[in-house]
Design a protein around this motif. Structure first.
Motif, short mmCIF file in Angstrom:
data_model
loop_
_atom_site.label_atom_id
_atom_site.label_comp_id
_atom_site.label_asym_id
_atom_site.label_seq_id
_atom_site.Cartn_x
_atom_site.Cartn_y
_atom_site.Cartn_z
N VAL A 40 36.39 26.87 65.62
CA VAL A 40 36.94 26.99 66.97
C VAL A 40 36.95 25.64 67.68
N PHE A 41 35.89 24.86 67.50
CA PHE A 41 35.82 23.56 68.15
C PHE A 41 36.97 22.67 67.67
N VAL A 42 37.13 22.56 66.37
CA VAL A 42 38.13 21.65 65.80
C VAL A 42 39.53 22.08 66.19
N VAL A 43 39.83 23.38 66.05
CA VAL A 43 41.18 23.87 66.35
C VAL A 43 41.48 23.73 67.84
N SER A 44 40.53 24.13 68.69
CA SER A 44 40.75 24.05 70.14
C SER A 44 40.95 22.61 70.59
N HIS A 219 37.59 33.82 65.11
CA HIS A 219 38.00 32.44 65.42
C HIS A 219 39.21 32.44 66.36
N VAL A 220 40.17 33.33 66.11
CA VAL A 220 41.37 33.41 66.95
C VAL A 220 40.99 33.82 68.37
N ILE A 221 40.12 34.83 68.48
CA ILE A 221 39.69 35.32 69.81
C ILE A 221 39.02 34.20 70.60
N ASP A 222 38.09 33.50 69.97
CA ASP A 222 37.37 32.44 70.67
C ASP A 222 38.29 31.26 71.01
N THR A 223 39.23 30.97 70.12
CA THR A 223 40.16 29.87 70.40
C THR A 223 41.05 30.20 71.60
N LEU A 224 41.55 31.44 71.66
CA LEU A 224 42.33 31.86 72.82
C LEU A 224 41.50 31.77 74.09
N LEU A 227 41.29 28.03 75.13
CA LEU A 227 42.55 27.54 75.70
C LEU A 227 42.80 28.13 77.08
N ALA A 228 42.57 29.44 77.23
CA ALA A 228 42.74 30.07 78.54
C ALA A 228 41.81 29.45 79.57
N THR A 229 40.56 29.26 79.18
CA THR A 229 39.57 28.69 80.10
C THR A 229 39.96 27.28 80.54
N LEU A 230 40.36 26.47 79.59
CA LEU A 230 40.69 25.08 79.90
C LEU A 230 41.87 24.98 80.86
N PHE A 231 42.91 25.80 80.63
CA PHE A 231 44.07 25.72 81.51
C PHE A 231 43.80 26.40 82.85
N GLY A 232 43.00 27.46 82.86
CA GLY A 232 42.61 28.07 84.12
C GLY A 232 41.80 27.11 84.97
N LEU A 233 40.87 26.42 84.32
CA LEU A 233 40.06 25.42 85.02
C LEU A 233 40.92 24.26 85.49
N ALA A 234 41.82 23.82 84.63
CA ALA A 234 42.68 22.69 84.99
C ALA A 234 43.51 23.02 86.23
N THR A 235 43.97 24.27 86.34
CA THR A 235 44.71 24.69 87.54
C THR A 235 43.84 24.53 88.78
N LEU A 509 48.64 35.28 79.56
CA LEU A 509 49.25 36.43 78.89
C LEU A 509 48.52 36.84 77.61
N PRO A 510 48.34 35.94 76.63
CA PRO A 510 47.66 36.39 75.40
C PRO A 510 46.24 36.84 75.65
N PHE A 511 45.57 36.21 76.60
CA PHE A 511 44.18 36.60 76.82
C PHE A 511 44.08 37.93 77.58
N MET A 512 45.14 38.33 78.28
CA MET A 512 45.14 39.64 78.91
C MET A 512 45.03 40.74 77.85
N ILE A 513 45.74 40.57 76.73
CA ILE A 513 45.66 41.54 75.64
C ILE A 513 44.23 41.59 75.10
N VAL A 514 43.62 40.43 74.97
CA VAL A 514 42.24 40.36 74.51
C VAL A 514 41.32 41.15 75.44
N LEU A 515 41.52 41.02 76.74
CA LEU A 515 40.66 41.71 77.71
C LEU A 515 40.83 43.22 77.67
N LEU A 516 42.04 43.68 77.45
CA LEU A 516 42.26 45.13 77.36
C LEU A 516 41.49 45.72 76.17
#
Length: 544
Positions: A40-44, A219-224, A227-235, A509-516
């Motif tokens: 997850v670290f490397v891919v993210s 790995h996919v779940i944690d990577t999403l 990415l969601a966290t970084l862009f949410g924080l960046a906003t 959007l993709p992380f909303m599916i994860v939360l459901l």
């Protein structure tokens, strides 16, 4: 076999469900001091750096792509965002009322790690600090004046539009976002402290995926999540930089509130955040969160008194009644006539909250051991909503009243710059220079706590759930957060706010599916734990 033996056997069988080897790979510290064992670290990191480099090399194309993606998501999945938000609120309320509410995070004998005041100040500062400072005046005034569009098509400048503006603002900042945070935070805390799984997003999916959660699916779940966290924080950090720069421009002659000052603010605060990260939660985040709560309370009290205490009481009543009146119409995705408002604002805020949820949820989880599920959800859902009612009534209500009464720049010019709205409102009250300075300090400290908390959280996700990963790794993520915010501001140019919004919507959007799916998994895990508790109680009663 005796009844006690039968109960013990049932208990052992239930406990085996979580008897798992959950180490996500072997630790591998490289010469830079980074724990790179987890993919997850490397891919993210690779994806983020690829975005940063691409955006800097092709800024116009990056801005156009972000805008097109945001428009497509808002027009295609608007109904899904709104429906998911409603489901999260109903689920959170059910957690308070159902018998599973008695489950204690960390086990039935666990004790809280932090006092109530420190706990609340940390979750509130992490949850919405910068956003509340940025939008508390701009959003309700923008709706009232039709500068941002009008909720449900209600004509601006009227008493009805004041109610709609305050009601819609509370809709965006009330139960819905905190329900998202409560669900993610509870899922992470429960599976980490009650089931002994790593403190990372993938652990919340163990009831559904089982051992597969430690492989590619996880790995996919944690990577999403990263990415969601970084862009949410960046906003949030980008908004904070815009507002701080505007405040400095407002206070001091010779300081331009443009991109150069915004980037300087990001660099300066990121450096301070790095120092705070090195001190950890107790020495960094906790101290700054408590400081912010005091300063924010003083500023709110000042505006409450000098903006007119009677007016504040009236605005609080209006905000509460309008929130109750408009929460259902605004939650309905069918037959909406206010598409500009609905798409530009509600969908953006929902995506922003969802993209923030791994960060806020995990941070809340780390400071909430010892609370029952009922205490946790009530505190995270109800208390911040009530505080936000007061906050919006003070700042938003005062801003609308000034516009209605023809007082100041907001009345003369409207919302020409969202980041200036707070300072323009304060300008019409006594001690404007002092209160504006306090507002800038507040934004900057919220900036630090958000970056600080975010880096701790992302570090935990990318290190496989460790809470003691190498310090250099936390410093890396704190730097990356500031870098993304700076890049989004730079590529957005004059439309930097739109670029920040597009980044949040695209990852939300993709992380909303994860939360459901996470909500279903959390319910399964909680009922499993309730069975264990009841069996233990029955066994103890049988021995008595």
């Amino acid at each position: 076999m005796s009844d006690n033996d039968d109960l013990q056997k049932q208990k052992e069988e239930l406990e085996k469900a979580y008897d798992t080897d959950h180490e996500i790979g072997e630790q591998n510290i490289n010469p830079l001091g980074l724990d790179l064992h987890n993919p997850v670290f490397v891919v993210s990191a690779a994806l983020i750096l690829l975005f940063v480099i691409g955006a800097l090399v092709f800024p116009e194309q990056a801005n156009d792509s972000l805008g097109a993606t945001q428009t497509w998501i808002q027009e295609t999945f608007d109904w899904l965002f709104l429906s998911a938000g409603n489901l999260f609120v109903l689920f959170a309320l059910a957690l308070i009322l159902l018998p599973i509410g008695r489950i204690r995070i960390g086990g039935q004998d666990a004790k809280p790690d932090f006092g109530v005041l420190s706990w609340f100040s940390m979750l509130f500062a992490a949850g919405m600090g910068i956003g509340l400072m940025f939008w508390a005046v701009a959003e309700p005034v923008g709706y009232f004046t039709e500068w941002f569009g009008t909720p449900l098509g209600i004509e601006g400048g009227t008493e009805a539009s004041k109610e709609a503006a305050l009601g819609a603002t509370m809709y965006h900042w009330g139960l819905h976002p905190w329900a998202v945070y409560a669900i993610v935070g509870l899922a992470l805390a429960f599976f980490a402290y009650n089931k002994g799984l790593p403190l990372t997003i993938r652990s919340a999916f163990y009831p559904i995926l089982g051992e597969r959660v430690w492989g590619p699916f996880g790995h996919v779940i944690d990577t999403l999540a990263v990415l969601a966290t970084l862009f949410g924080l960046a906003t949030s950090l980008g908004l904070g930089a815009q507002q701080a720069a505007s405040g400095l421009d407002f206070l001091f002659d010779g300081i331009d509130g443009g991109l150069g000052t915004q980037l300087a603010v990001i660099i300066g605060i990121t450096v301070i955040a790095l120092l705070s990260v090195m001190r950890g939660i107790d020495g960094g985040v906790k101290v700054l969160s408590n400081l912010n709560l005091i300063v924010a309370g003083l500023l709110m009290l000042f505006v409450m008194i000098f903006g007119g205490f009677i007016a504040f009481l009236a605005n609080t009543g209006t905000t509460l009644s309008a929130y109750a009146q408009y929460i259902i119409p605004l939650s309905n995705p069918v037959g909406r006539e206010d598409e500009t408002f609905y798409h530009s604002w509600t969908i953006f805020f929902w995506a922003w909250w969802i993209s923030w949820s791994p960060f806020v949820g995990m941070f809340i989880a780390r400071v909430s051991r010892g609370r029952t599920v009922r205490q946790f959800v009530t505190a995270v859902l109800i208390v911040p909503t009530l505080v936000t009612v007061i906050w919006m009534s003070v700042f938003g209500g005062t801003g609308i009243d000034q516009v209605r009464d023809g007082i100041g720049a907001l009345a003369d010019e409207g919302i020409t710059d969202s980041s200036l709205a707070l300072f323009q409102m304060l300008q019409n009250l006594p001690l404007a220079a002092l209160t504006s300075f306090l507002a800038v300090v507040l934004v900057l400290v919220f900036f630090v706590t958000s970056s600080d908390s975010g880096s701790l959280v992302i570090d935990s996700i990318t290190s496989g759930g460790k809470t003691d990963a190498p310090q250099s790794q936390r410093l890396f993520w704190a730097t990356v957060e500031g870098l993304i915010a700076a890049v989004l501001l730079a590529v957005g140019g004059a439309a930097a706010l739109s670029a920040l919004q597009a980044g949040a919507v695209s990852t939300g959007l993709p992380f909303m599916i994860v939360l459901l799916v996470m909500s279903v998994s959390l319910l399964m895990g909680l009922f499993h734990e309730l069975k264990l508790i009841r069996l233990a109680e029955a066994e103890a009663a049988g021995k008595a």
